[in-house]
Design a protein around this motif. Sequence first.
Motif, short mmCIF file in Angstrom:
data_model
loop_
_atom_site.label_atom_id
_atom_site.label_comp_id
_atom_site.label_asym_id
_atom_site.label_seq_id
_atom_site.Cartn_x
_atom_site.Cartn_y
_atom_site.Cartn_z
N ARG A 123 41.84 32.41 15.10
CA ARG A 123 40.72 31.95 16.13
C ARG A 123 40.23 30.47 15.53
O ARG A 123 40.04 29.66 16.54
CB ARG A 123 39.36 32.74 16.25
N ASN A 124 39.96 30.43 13.91
CA ASN A 124 39.75 28.96 13.59
C ASN A 124 40.73 28.04 13.77
O ASN A 124 40.72 26.93 14.15
CB ASN A 124 39.36 29.28 12.31
N PHE A 125 42.12 28.66 13.65
CA PHE A 125 43.32 27.86 13.92
C PHE A 125 43.33 26.99 15.18
O PHE A 125 43.70 26.19 15.50
CB PHE A 125 44.61 28.55 13.33
N GLY A 126 43.07 28.06 16.17
CA GLY A 126 43.23 27.83 17.67
C GLY A 126 42.16 26.69 17.98
O GLY A 126 42.21 25.70 18.81
N LYS A 127 40.99 26.84 17.34
CA LYS A 127 39.73 25.75 17.41
C LYS A 127 40.25 24.65 16.99
O LYS A 127 40.14 23.27 17.49
CB LYS A 127 38.43 26.14 16.74
N ILE A 128 41.10 24.53 15.83
CA ILE A 128 41.65 22.89 15.11
C ILE A 128 42.45 22.87 15.99
O ILE A 128 42.58 21.44 16.42
CB ILE A 128 42.31 23.63 13.64
N ILE B 96 46.12 22.66 25.00
CA ILE B 96 44.97 22.89 24.90
C ILE B 96 44.79 24.27 25.64
O ILE B 96 44.15 25.13 25.02
CB ILE B 96 43.84 21.74 25.66
N SER B 97 45.42 24.59 26.74
CA SER B 97 45.09 25.96 27.42
C SER B 97 45.53 26.86 26.83
O SER B 97 45.21 27.98 26.56
CB SER B 97 45.91 25.89 28.86
N ALA B 98 46.80 26.77 26.08
CA ALA B 98 47.38 27.76 25.19
C ALA B 98 46.50 27.99 23.81
O ALA B 98 46.35 29.32 23.42
CB ALA B 98 48.96 27.46 24.81
N ALA B 99 45.99 26.87 23.48
CA ALA B 99 45.20 27.11 22.18
C ALA B 99 43.87 27.67 22.51
O ALA B 99 43.25 28.51 21.47
CB ALA B 99 44.86 25.74 21.60
N ILE C 112 44.34 31.25 22.23
CA ILE C 112 44.31 31.80 21.03
C ILE C 112 42.65 32.07 20.51
O ILE C 112 42.52 33.01 19.84
CB ILE C 112 44.94 30.93 19.94
N THR C 113 41.92 31.17 20.90
CA THR C 113 40.43 31.14 20.34
C THR C 113 39.55 32.52 20.80
O THR C 113 38.89 33.06 20.24
CB THR C 113 39.64 30.02 20.51
N ILE C 114 40.03 32.78 22.19
CA ILE C 114 39.38 33.88 22.78
C ILE C 114 40.01 35.30 22.49
O ILE C 114 39.40 36.30 22.77
CB ILE C 114 39.18 33.69 24.35
#
Length: 176
Positions: free
Chosen positions: A14-19, A75-78, A81-83
């Motif tokens: 999730r943190n990687f997705g935020k980055i 951005i949509s794909a990331a 990942i975060t959710i």
Amino acid sequence: MEAAQIENSRNAVRNFGKILIVVFTVMAFFCAFNVLAYLFAAFKSSASEEVQDWYLFVPGTLEWAAFLIAALTCISAAHKITIGASLFVPTVSKRLMGSTIFLWIYVLVNAFWFPLLQHFGTLIDCSEVAISIAENGFTAGIYFDIGTAFAATILMLVASIIRYGSALQEQADELF
């Protein structure tokens, strides 16, 4: 112990997705700024009576628009990942493949746009170029943007991996 490791792994992803969201958002703003700059320059030059070179801005505008679409798709794909949602759904691979197709369209337009403009774009303005082409023959080069082609290839590879993962996910869901 295993549940704690799984939760730590989820938090790291999730943190990687935020980055990734931050990186792709910065890229999207940069691309949007460049699209607007190219459009402004094209309208400014077409409004001028001295400069009628608005057609020179088409490849640049198309390039930054292609990268903007690719950044928004990433951005949509990331965000997925975060959710904690799965990336392996058909819509994600279709969006990534659409971005890839748009990047390849830019590569092809850029490859043939300037050589055609060098020979045919000035035919309207002066007949000397037409005489020169008639005497010397038609020669045209091809401009190939290797960076964008590489980015499109990588994005196509990621889209293919996600499509394969979504097919595996569907098979696993059918089994259980």
